[in-house]
Write a protein that holds these residues in place. Structure first.
Motif, PDB file in Angstrom:
ATOM      1  N   GLY A  82       0.796  -1.217   0.000  1.00 38.44           N
ATOM      2  CA  GLY A  82       0.000   0.000   0.000  1.00 38.44           C
ATOM      3  C   GLY A  82       0.831   1.271   0.000  1.00 38.44           C
ATOM      4  N   ILE A  83       0.149   2.379   0.261  1.00 32.28           N
ATOM      5  CA  ILE A  83       0.780   3.698   0.250  1.00 32.28           C
ATOM      6  C   ILE A  83       1.478   3.939   1.589  1.00 32.28           C
ATOM      7  CG2 ILE A  83       0.289   6.183   0.154  1.00 32.28           C
ATOM      8  CD1 ILE A  83      -2.044   5.454  -1.759  1.00 32.28           C
ATOM      9  N   PRO A  84       2.704   4.420   1.565  1.00 33.41           N
ATOM     10  CA  PRO A  84       3.454   4.607   2.822  1.00 33.41           C
ATOM     11  C   PRO A  84       2.716   5.510   3.804  1.00 33.41           C
ATOM     12  CG  PRO A  84       4.879   4.913   0.920  1.00 33.41           C
ATOM     13  CD  PRO A  84       3.475   4.831   0.393  1.00 33.41           C
ATOM     14  N   THR A  85       2.758   5.106   5.060  1.00 31.67           N
ATOM     15  CA  THR A  85       2.182   5.917   6.126  1.00 31.67           C
ATOM     16  C   THR A  85       3.054   5.745   7.360  1.00 31.67           C
ATOM     17  OG1 THR A  85       0.142   6.393   7.351  1.00 31.67           O
ATOM     18  CG2 THR A  85       0.634   4.077   6.914  1.00 31.67           C
ATOM     19  N   VAL A  86       2.702   6.392   8.441  1.00 29.74           N
ATOM     20  CA  VAL A  86       3.504   6.302   9.661  1.00 29.74           C
ATOM     21  C   VAL A  86       3.514   4.856  10.153  1.00 29.74           C
ATOM     22  CG1 VAL A  86       3.682   7.060  12.050  1.00 29.74           C
ATOM     23  CG2 VAL A  86       3.013   8.684  10.273  1.00 29.74           C
ATOM     24  N   PRO A 109       0.357   2.290  -8.848  1.00 27.24           N
ATOM     25  CA  PRO A 109       1.453   3.213  -9.180  1.00 27.24           C
ATOM     26  C   PRO A 109       1.688   4.298  -8.139  1.00 27.24           C
ATOM     27  CG  PRO A 109       0.046   2.848 -11.106  1.00 27.24           C
ATOM     28  CD  PRO A 109      -0.661   2.243  -9.933  1.00 27.24           C
ATOM     29  N   VAL A 110       0.624   4.774  -7.488  1.00 19.94           N
ATOM     30  CA  VAL A 110       0.801   5.792  -6.451  1.00 19.94           C
ATOM     31  C   VAL A 110       1.559   5.204  -5.265  1.00 19.94           C
ATOM     32  CG1 VAL A 110      -0.388   7.301  -4.810  1.00 19.94           C
ATOM     33  CG2 VAL A 110      -1.241   7.089  -7.149  1.00 19.94           C
ATOM     34  N   ALA A 111       1.204   3.982  -4.876  1.00 17.43           N
ATOM     35  CA  ALA A 111       1.897   3.325  -3.767  1.00 17.43           C
ATOM     36  C   ALA A 111       3.368   3.126  -4.095  1.00 17.43           C
ATOM     37  CB  ALA A 111       1.234   1.984  -3.456  1.00 17.43           C
ATOM     38  N   VAL A 112       3.651   2.671  -5.310  1.00 14.69           N
ATOM     39  CA  VAL A 112       5.040   2.416  -5.709  1.00 14.69           C
ATOM     40  C   VAL A 112       5.840   3.709  -5.759  1.00 14.69           C
ATOM     41  CG1 VAL A 112       6.501   1.584  -7.588  1.00 14.69           C
ATOM     42  CG2 VAL A 112       4.456   0.297  -6.927  1.00 14.69           C
ATOM     43  N   THR A 113       5.256   4.750  -6.350  1.00 16.78           N
ATOM     44  CA  THR A 113       5.952   6.026  -6.473  1.00 16.78           C
ATOM     45  C   THR A 113       6.303   6.601  -5.108  1.00 16.78           C
ATOM     46  OG1 THR A 113       4.904   6.549  -8.586  1.00 16.78           O
ATOM     47  CG2 THR A 113       5.747   8.402  -7.304  1.00 16.78           C
ATOM     48  N   SER A 121      17.735   6.603  -1.036  1.00 16.41           N
ATOM     49  CA  SER A 121      18.924   5.821  -1.366  1.00 16.41           C
ATOM     50  C   SER A 121      19.195   4.692  -0.369  1.00 16.41           C
ATOM     51  CB  SER A 121      20.147   6.757  -1.415  1.00 16.41           C
ATOM     52  OG  SER A 121      20.326   7.389  -0.151  1.00 16.41           O
ATOM     53  N   ASP A 122      18.214   4.319   0.415  1.00 13.24           N
ATOM     54  CA  ASP A 122      18.384   3.251   1.403  1.00 13.24           C
ATOM     55  C   ASP A 122      18.509   1.917   0.676  1.00 13.24           C
ATOM     56  OD1 ASP A 122      18.182   1.359   3.426  1.00 13.24           O
ATOM     57  OD2 ASP A 122      16.752   2.535   4.575  1.00 13.24           O
ATOM     58  N   ASP A 123      19.714   1.360   0.636  1.00 16.09           N
ATOM     59  CA  ASP A 123      19.934   0.156  -0.162  1.00 16.09           C
ATOM     60  C   ASP A 123      19.514  -1.125   0.552  1.00 16.09           C
ATOM     61  OD1 ASP A 123      21.919  -0.073   1.726  1.00 16.09           O
ATOM     62  OD2 ASP A 123      23.588  -0.046   0.303  1.00 16.09           O
ATOM     63  N   ARG A 124      19.051  -1.013   1.793  1.00 14.42           N
ATOM     64  CA  ARG A 124      18.563  -2.204   2.501  1.00 14.42           C
ATOM     65  C   ARG A 124      17.046  -2.367   2.367  1.00 14.42           C
ATOM     66  NH1 ARG A 124      20.907  -0.671   8.202  1.00 14.42           N
ATOM     67  NH2 ARG A 124      20.200   1.318   7.351  1.00 14.42           N
ATOM     68  N   VAL A 125      16.409  -1.420   1.702  1.00 17.45           N
ATOM     69  CA  VAL A 125      14.961  -1.463   1.511  1.00 17.45           C
ATOM     70  C   VAL A 125      14.664  -1.253   0.034  1.00 17.45           C
ATOM     71  CG1 VAL A 125      12.740  -0.524   2.228  1.00 17.45           C
ATOM     72  CG2 VAL A 125      14.668  -0.490   3.816  1.00 17.45           C
ATOM     73  N   GLY A 126      13.784  -2.082  -0.519  1.00 19.13           N
ATOM     74  CA  GLY A 126      13.468  -1.985  -1.943  1.00 19.13           C
ATOM     75  C   GLY A 126      11.971  -1.971  -2.189  1.00 19.13           C
ATOM     76  N   VAL A 127      11.597  -1.609  -3.419  1.00 17.99           N
ATOM     77  CA  VAL A 127      10.201  -1.532  -3.833  1.00 17.99           C
ATOM     78  C   VAL A 127      10.040  -2.281  -5.149  1.00 17.99           C
ATOM     79  CG1 VAL A 127       8.272  -0.017  -4.409  1.00 17.99           C
ATOM     80  CG2 VAL A 127       9.991   0.732  -2.744  1.00 17.99           C
TER      81      VAL A 127
END
Length: 269
Positions: A82-86, A109-113, A121-127
């Motif tokens: 889903g869309i990022p939240t707290v 696409p909104v969630a991914v964007t 640039s956090d290389d330990r987290v991906g989408v």
């Protein structure tokens, strides 16, 4: 239907509601359009507690991630994120383990964007922009291959998403394919909407299924949700109403919990 916001990807049809953006609205987010808000208000008319239900679901996600980190799990695959939240998975996990690795997967696409922008640039987290119903494609994505070591335990998260997967799409089968690909000692986390014990949930399901949304809803009974775990060992307290899964305090469980429209559980492979 309003003007297209500058943050909306060009491929998004802002006249069609999205379950990810409707959920964002329930949580008080701002990444939703007029069509999403109109749809959400139709649901709220028959199930006014939906914002509380969504918040309880996010609280379950936080508790499950926290407890798995405390048990030594340091890799998470969040399917239908889903869309990022707290209180995203990596934020909760890093309060316990700074080296945790997380991959978020969604097809909206909104969630991914917004996930991509949030992570920078956090290389330990991906989408991954992908369809969770296609495990082989998700697992082969570079974001997964470069960040998760599938020879070590992984927590596979399917939180508040499987009720948008129809029976003929065989959710138990594709869940099993994810778990077959990860190491023993991995975990499966599921929360799922139900009509058990509440008439409002059944009416809300009807709203999702009669209106113009690309993701009809299939709520399931307790036995049907249990079957999605494929007989794997459930951690205590088993498969329960969402607020009952390891609450932070007894008072966090509402008096009407038996009418709460969702189940949650965590299983070990």
């Amino acid at each position: 239907m309003g003007e297209r916001p500058s943050w909306a990807p060009d491929e998004v049809d802002i006249t069609v509601p999205s379950v990810a953006r409707v959920y964002d609205f329930y949580l008080g987010g701002s990444h939703n359009f007029d069509a999403d808000r109109t749809f959400a208000h139709d649901v709220l008319a028959v199930l006014p507690d939906m914002p509380r239900v969504a918040q309880e679901n996010r609280a379950f996600l936080r508790r499950a991630v926290r407890d798995l980190c405390a048990a030594g799990i340091d890799q998470f695959l969040d399917l239908g994120s889903g869309i990022p939240t707290v209180g995203n998975v990596h934020e909760v996990a890093r309060a316990i383990d700074q080296d945790v690795r997380v991959v978020y997967v969604d097809h909206d696409p909104v969630a991914v964007t917004h996930s991509t922008r949030l992570l920078g640039s956090d290389d330990r987290v991906g989408v991954v922009a992908g369809d969770l119903r296609k495990p082989e494609a998700v697992l082969a994505d570079p974001a997964v291959q470069e960040r998760l070591d599938l020879s070590r335990p992984v927590a596979v998260l399917l939180v508040s998403v499987l009720h948008f997967v129809a029976d003929d799409q065989r959710p138990a089968e594709f869940i099993a394919r994810y778990l077959d690909a990860v190491a023993p000692g991995s975990h499966l986390v599921i929360s799922h909407a139900t009509t058990d014990g509440t008439a409002g949930a059944a009416v809300a399901q009807g709203v999702y299924n009669r209106q113009r949304t690309p993701n009809p809803m299939r709520m399931r009974s307790r036995d049907e949700v249990a079957a999605l775990f494929g007989g794997r060992e459930l951690l205590e307290p088993g498969l329960v109403r969402i607020p009952q899964w390891r609450p932070d305090a007894p008072d966090d469980v509402p008096a009407d919990v038996d009418a709460y429209p969702g189940y949650a559980g965590v299983a070990r492979t």
